[in-house]
Write an enzyme that holds these catalytic residues in place. Sequence first.
Site, PDB file in Angstrom:
ATOM      1  N   VAL A  61       0.829  -1.202   0.000  1.00 36.08           N
ATOM      2  CA  VAL A  61       0.000   0.000   0.000  1.00 36.08           C
ATOM      3  C   VAL A  61       0.869   1.261   0.000  1.00 36.08           C
ATOM      4  O   VAL A  61       0.503   2.287  -0.602  1.00 36.08           O
ATOM      5  CB  VAL A  61      -1.010  -0.043   1.181  1.00 36.08           C
ATOM      6  N   ASP A  62       2.013   1.193   0.610  1.00 30.34           N
ATOM      7  CA  ASP A  62       2.957   2.321   0.633  1.00 30.34           C
ATOM      8  C   ASP A  62       3.375   2.685  -0.792  1.00 30.34           C
ATOM      9  O   ASP A  62       3.337   3.868  -1.195  1.00 30.34           O
ATOM     10  CB  ASP A  62       4.175   1.893   1.480  1.00 30.34           C
TER      11      ASP A  62
HETATM   12  N1  AR6 Z   1      -5.112  -0.293  -0.959  1.00 27.34           N
HETATM   13  C1  AR6 Z   1      -5.471  -0.866   0.212  1.00 27.34           C
HETATM   14  N2  AR6 Z   1      -4.792  -1.879   0.777  1.00 27.34           N
HETATM   15  C2  AR6 Z   1      -3.716  -2.339   0.120  1.00 27.34           C
HETATM   16  C3  AR6 Z   1      -3.264  -1.792  -1.113  1.00 27.34           C
HETATM   17  C4  AR6 Z   1      -4.025  -0.721  -1.669  1.00 27.34           C
HETATM   18  N3  AR6 Z   1      -3.695  -0.131  -2.802  1.00 27.34           N
HETATM   19  N4  AR6 Z   1      -2.162  -2.483  -1.499  1.00 27.34           N
HETATM   20  C5  AR6 Z   1      -1.922  -3.420  -0.566  1.00 27.34           C
HETATM   21  N5  AR6 Z   1      -2.864  -3.349   0.414  1.00 27.34           N
HETATM   22  P1  AR6 Z   1       1.564  -3.977   3.108  1.00 27.34           P
HETATM   23  P2  AR6 Z   1       2.749  -3.969   5.816  1.00 27.34           P
HETATM   24  C6  AR6 Z   1      -3.027  -4.158   1.624  1.00 27.34           C
HETATM   25  O1  AR6 Z   1       2.498  -5.040   2.643  1.00 27.34           O
HETATM   26  O2  AR6 Z   1       2.448  -5.420   5.963  1.00 27.34           O
HETATM   27  C7  AR6 Z   1       5.998  -1.625   2.462  1.00 27.34           C
HETATM   28  O3  AR6 Z   1       7.101  -1.961   1.682  1.00 27.34           O
HETATM   29  C8  AR6 Z   1      -2.433  -5.534   1.668  1.00 27.34           C
HETATM   30  O4  AR6 Z   1      -3.308  -6.479   1.046  1.00 27.34           O
HETATM   31  O5  AR6 Z   1       1.283  -2.845   2.201  1.00 27.34           O
HETATM   32  O6  AR6 Z   1       2.399  -3.049   6.940  1.00 27.34           O
HETATM   33  C9  AR6 Z   1       6.342  -0.565   3.505  1.00 27.34           C
HETATM   34  O7  AR6 Z   1       7.263   0.375   3.004  1.00 27.34           O
HETATM   35  C10 AR6 Z   1      -2.327  -5.782   3.158  1.00 27.34           C
HETATM   36  O8  AR6 Z   1      -3.563  -6.299   3.659  1.00 27.34           O
HETATM   37  O9  AR6 Z   1       2.065  -3.310   4.518  1.00 27.34           O
HETATM   38  C11 AR6 Z   1       6.924  -1.389   4.607  1.00 27.34           C
HETATM   39  O10 AR6 Z   1       8.295  -1.685   4.355  1.00 27.34           O
HETATM   40  C12 AR6 Z   1      -2.148  -4.383   3.752  1.00 27.34           C
HETATM   41  O11 AR6 Z   1      -2.370  -3.466   2.673  1.00 27.34           O
HETATM   42  C13 AR6 Z   1       6.117  -2.662   4.566  1.00 27.34           C
HETATM   43  O12 AR6 Z   1       5.629  -2.765   3.221  1.00 27.34           O
HETATM   44  C14 AR6 Z   1      -0.771  -4.134   4.339  1.00 27.34           C
HETATM   45  O13 AR6 Z   1       0.214  -4.727   3.496  1.00 27.34           O
HETATM   46  C15 AR6 Z   1       4.922  -2.595   5.481  1.00 27.34           C
HETATM   47  O14 AR6 Z   1       4.294  -3.867   5.505  1.00 27.34           O
END
Ligand code: AR6
Length: 168
Positions: A32-33
């Site tokens: 998501v980032d």
């Molecule tokens: N909209 C909503 N949710 C989303 C989207 C989107 N566009 N894309 C992914 N998700 P993650 P973390 C969901 O990996 O586990 C990054 O590299 C996804 O399905 O984004 O907190 C950062 O820089 C999941 O349920 O975040 C950090 O290094 C949720 O977002 C690291 O990842 C969180 O997945 C953070 O890891």
Amino acid sequence: MEVQLLKADITTLEVDAIVNAANSSLRGGGGVDGAIHRRGGPQILEECIKIVEKNGPCEPGQAVITTAGDLPARHVIHTVGPVWRGGEAGEPALLASCYASSLQLCVDHGLRTVAFPNISTGIYGYPKRPAAEIAVRIVRDFAGAGAVDTVTFCCFDDENYDIYRALV
Ligand code: AR6
């Protein structure tokens, strides 16, 4: 306060703030980032870099706020979830703090609508069900304060959406 559940890409939401699941450097990443910085444009990253230059890295459990660049949302709240290390390293309290700190920023900035992704449940490996229980508990605890009108849980994957549907 209304609690809403959506299955959506959080970068499409027109709310006062979307929350980003960032890392301590606030320099962007995957998940998501990556989506937020890609669609929001360079302004968000510039503000993040300034914040880290001034205050140092954003530690797990903390949250900071920037504008939202080209996104339809007005602000981005960047919070850093815990990396899952088996559950005995303080992960539940740190994840709870992500939700509480983000809600506190909404109060501080007068933001009435906020959308959360499922923090830490992607790359950081937090088991989805216990993560959702924490998110729902912190939001419900906060609801009575009346400072925010709508909290949206914005799920992206089916598994999280089904878990939240059972809880909310
Ligand atoms: N909209 C909503 N949710 C989303 C989207 C989107 N566009 N894309 C992914 N998700 P993650 P973390 C969901 O990996 O586990 C990054 O590299 C996804 O399905 O984004 O907190 C950062 O820089 C999941 O349920 O975040 C950090 O290094 C949720 O977002 C690291 O990842 C969180 O997945 C953070 O890891």
